[in-house]
Design an enzyme around this catalytic site. Sequence first.
Site, PDB file in Angstrom:
ATOM      1  N   ASP A 495       0.549  -1.144   0.032  1.00 49.57           N
ATOM      2  CA  ASP A 495      -0.351   0.124  -0.066  1.00 49.57           C
ATOM      3  C   ASP A 495       0.841   1.188  -0.154  1.00 49.57           C
ATOM      4  OD1 ASP A 495      -2.367   1.251   0.226  1.00 49.57           O
ATOM      5  OD2 ASP A 495      -3.066   0.257   2.108  1.00 49.57           O
ATOM      6  N   ASP A 565     -10.900   1.827  -3.823  1.00 47.17           N
ATOM      7  CA  ASP A 565     -11.142   2.407  -2.480  1.00 47.17           C
ATOM      8  C   ASP A 565     -12.301   2.307  -2.823  1.00 47.17           C
ATOM      9  OD1 ASP A 565      -8.997   1.205  -0.990  1.00 47.17           O
ATOM     10  OD2 ASP A 565      -8.827   3.649  -0.141  1.00 47.17           O
TER      11      ASP A 565
HETATM   12  C1  DGJ Z   1      -5.768   1.979   1.686  1.00 42.95           C
HETATM   13  C2  DGJ Z   1      -5.982   0.324   0.682  1.00 42.95           C
HETATM   14  O1  DGJ Z   1      -6.051   1.118  -0.415  1.00 42.95           O
HETATM   15  C3  DGJ Z   1      -7.889  -0.212   1.475  1.00 42.95           C
HETATM   16  O2  DGJ Z   1      -7.827  -1.144   0.424  1.00 42.95           O
HETATM   17  C4  DGJ Z   1      -6.863  -0.604   3.082  1.00 42.95           C
HETATM   18  O3  DGJ Z   1      -5.503  -1.419   2.342  1.00 42.95           O
HETATM   19  C5  DGJ Z   1      -6.232   0.284   3.826  1.00 42.95           C
HETATM   20  N1  DGJ Z   1      -5.477   1.648   2.777  1.00 42.95           N
HETATM   21  C6  DGJ Z   1      -5.919   0.498   4.834  1.00 42.95           C
HETATM   22  O4  DGJ Z   1      -5.269   1.064   5.990  1.00 42.95           O
END
Ligand code: DGJ
Length: 750
Positions: A495, A565
């Site tokens: 991430d 997301d």
């Molecule tokens: C952002 C990501 O896009 C999510 O899927 C998740 O992993 C969160 N971060 C976790 O902090």
Amino acid sequence: MIKTILSAAGEPIFHLTAGDASYVISIFHGFPLHLYAGPAIDDDDVEYLLVRVGHDSVVPRPAHTPEGWFSCDIAPFEYPAYGSGDFRPSAVMAKMLTNAQADGSVPVTGGAPTTAVMYESHEILAGKPVLDTCPAIHAADDECETLVLHCADPATALKYDLYYTVMRDYPAVCRRTVIRNTSADISATLLRAYSASLDFTTVDPQAELVHLWGTWGRERHMERTPLLHGSMSVNSRRGASSHYHNPFAALVTSETTEESGMAVGMSLIYSGNFDITADVDAFGLTRLMAGISPDGFEWRLDPGAEFVTPEAVIVLSGEGLGKMSRVYHKLYRKHLCRGEWADRERPILVNNWEATYFNFDDEKLVAIAEDAAKCGIEMLVMDDGWFGIRNDDRSSLGDWFVNEDKIRCGLGKLVEKVNALGLKFGIWFEPEMISPVSKLYEAHPEWALQTTGRPMSISRSQYVLDMTREDVRDYLFETISGVLSSANIEYVKWDFNRNLTEAGSALLPAERGGEIFHRYVLGLYDLLERLTSAFPHILLEGCSSGGGRFDPAMLYYSPQFWTSDDTDAMERLDIQLGTSFVYPASSMSCHVSASPNHQTGRVTSFTTRGNVAMAGAFGYELDLTKLSDEEKDLIRKQTADYHRYYDIINRGDLYRLVLPTDNYNGKTGKCASWMYVSEDRSEALFTFVVIRTSVHPVYFVKLCGLEPKAVYVDQATGKEYYGSTLMNAGLNLTKNYRDGDSVVVHLVRK
Ligand code: DGJ
């Protein structure tokens, strides 16, 4: 693939044949000029295409060209240089003392960044040389050929090598530039160093630009806009390719559709600050260029040093945007993604993020895994919150040590339990970040990017690590490797949740301050290279607050990327169809999440959530322990379907039939539709989603890509159709739908 002839004036003309496309370059009084790019043509000498018009007095002519009509301000350059009469946006701008200034024979006229790129010689190489800096297309020696134009600035010690790799089976040309300082004692400074530039000689005056814009939760929405006189730029200055613009644009004509007309794609294999500029001059001639953003960029080239630009991949389609996308899909799946997972069927995963957020422990994860195992899910992914003291997003990034208050049985044991259920285990990291509340920050505050004397901007309670530093990368390699070697971990989600500000490094000398953003990206690639080499069996999934760094370079390391997301199936239609302009289905992570959706509150049926998520690397992102038996039965069906359709979706050809942005003439409801056709045309999978219905809506959708004379059987109803009927008359989908209803039709050739 590469043919060289001599022009009437005795200078070389290069006719590059890439798949069913041509790309023609000519050398004209030493200038590398662009003559043609598009569907294959049979003539080699097409210098007649040069626009020969009289010029007004304000337009200068080069000193050495006798032709009255030739002016740099209208000539189609392969790599336009700043300052000698081409007043359009330039691909390269360099500051260096001229040879005469350097030998002291004439006074220095100030640090003028006048630049020239003139042909000296060329080479044609079998295959594609590896230039070890940024990710790039890879291909065997018999699959491509490379033309290198060796150019130089006659007044300075700078040399420019323009690389063109021509793919045998794809209408694609990969371009990079290597800039070398051949002086023994004088430095140069690069102020602009784009990867590629394309000046169109034969474009419709009504040129339009297709690009992918977005923001968090709304990534890669396709926009198509007419180009007006002047420049339009899509770019990033955020340190990452970003949610806001993708490093891609296509030039089309006003008549181009999904399946007809010219489309020239320009996709940059790069994850940092980039710029793609389209410029229309006074004569309606269009320039399209892509490369590292010149904003804040300044690269010092010491004597003997060289700078290699990232690679730009140009795809030339004479059959619309659909073909352009299909070429990118196959090219990126087979020649960009690397490693064991590049083209391998991806395990169906369940990720605990939207199921639990930070509120989980080992027992909760095992409970989810137990239900997953019963439904055909193949991997459990433990998302953010397993390390340090991270119970919310305010701490612990950088402290990559298991929190045994949460994972009480220990990581090794947890993985064993999950494996015993028949599931693989995956884990989340955010390597490039540091929380101010962390052991790492206590020990190394200087490891965060910062500019002395300036307050550090904060985002999601975190700072960005200085990836230009080797000690930072060593620390990350060791701690992450430690976790990955401690248990049978088969997947990593990488991430990256904020952009770069006050980007300065304590180890970078002041005169190299303009290099920080590019060096950051090179540092990231270095760490990714080390980790993927050390753990070749691990499937790496990229992520950046969703799809904030979904770019070709990341796909080189992580063959799949978390698309957004926003997991709402209706929102995903825009996001996934936009993403499909460049990126293959196998690279798009798509999950079925809870309803009402956590981001939008919208209620969508389980079936439609599955049908939409099936368009990519498929998985779930919800608390399986809270689902009804009926929903679990649907998961069993969806996981079986995923395996049944994997080849058609992931290795077949995509046809976008109705985009959510098409207004459908206002005659009926708003919908989206697409289909995949297997490589051998024997099967097809058609999907139709009603976004917003209307009263008594009428829907017909025409299919694409089938064999006209073959008979296809609808697997659900047994009804038979000729391919020609499906493509010319279409499917009649008229029915009273509710918002969010969807239809999937699986067709098999008889
Ligand atoms: C952002 C990501 O896009 C999510 O899927 C998740 O992993 C969160 N971060 C976790 O902090």
